[in-house]
Design a protein around this motif. Structure first.
Motif, PDB file in Angstrom:
ATOM      1  N   LYS A 206       2.326   1.631  -0.488  1.00  0.00           N
ATOM      2  CA  LYS A 206       1.254   1.708   0.261  1.00  0.00           C
ATOM      3  C   LYS A 206       0.381   2.798   0.387  1.00  0.00           C
ATOM      4  O   LYS A 206      -0.922   2.582   0.439  1.00  0.00           O
ATOM      5  CB  LYS A 206       2.012   1.687   1.619  1.00  0.00           C
TER       6      LYS A 206
ATOM      7  N   GLY B 131       4.786  -2.448   4.469  1.00  0.00           N
ATOM      8  CA  GLY B 131       5.398  -1.624   4.108  1.00  0.00           C
ATOM      9  C   GLY B 131       5.764  -0.901   5.348  1.00  0.00           C
ATOM     10  O   GLY B 131       5.267  -1.011   6.540  1.00  0.00           O
TER      11      GLY B 131
ATOM     12  N   ALA C 159       8.365   1.119  -0.951  1.00  0.00           N
ATOM     13  CA  ALA C 159       7.346   0.540  -0.423  1.00  0.00           C
ATOM     14  C   ALA C 159       6.155   1.543   0.084  1.00  0.00           C
ATOM     15  O   ALA C 159       5.114   1.444   0.253  1.00  0.00           O
ATOM     16  CB  ALA C 159       7.997  -0.044   0.680  1.00  0.00           C
TER      17      ALA C 159
END
Length: 90
Positions: A17, A69, A13
């Protein structure tokens, strides 16, 4: 270093991001360049561009902390816990 499934998901994640933040920064740079062009052509007042450029830079710097995230602090906790485990083994 072994990572759990939750830790691997947090890392994935974070990578997504960072890619989003990088694309946003490229868009922001292009927008600023377009604004400078408009300013030199006389279509936009220079004072407006200065304030918008400042806000854009502040947003670009802070962008990785916004949105979905993990935050940098979450990733640091994962690394600290792995470092502590590794130190205790040696």
């Amino acid at each position: 270093m072994e990572f759990s499934e939750n830790e691997l998901a947090a890392i994935a994640a974070a990578k997504k991001k960072i890619k989003t933040a990088a694309m946003f920064r490229v868009f922001l740079i292009l927008s600023i360049l377009m604004g400078i062009t408009l300013m030199f052509s006389g279509l936009v007042i220079a004072e407006v561009i200065v304030y918008l450029a400042y806000a854009a830079v502040m947003l670009a710097v802070a962008l990785p902390q916004f949105g979905p995230g993990p935050k940098y602090e979450d990733l640091l906790k994962i690394l600290e816990s792995k470092a502590n485990v590794q130190r205790s083994k040696t």
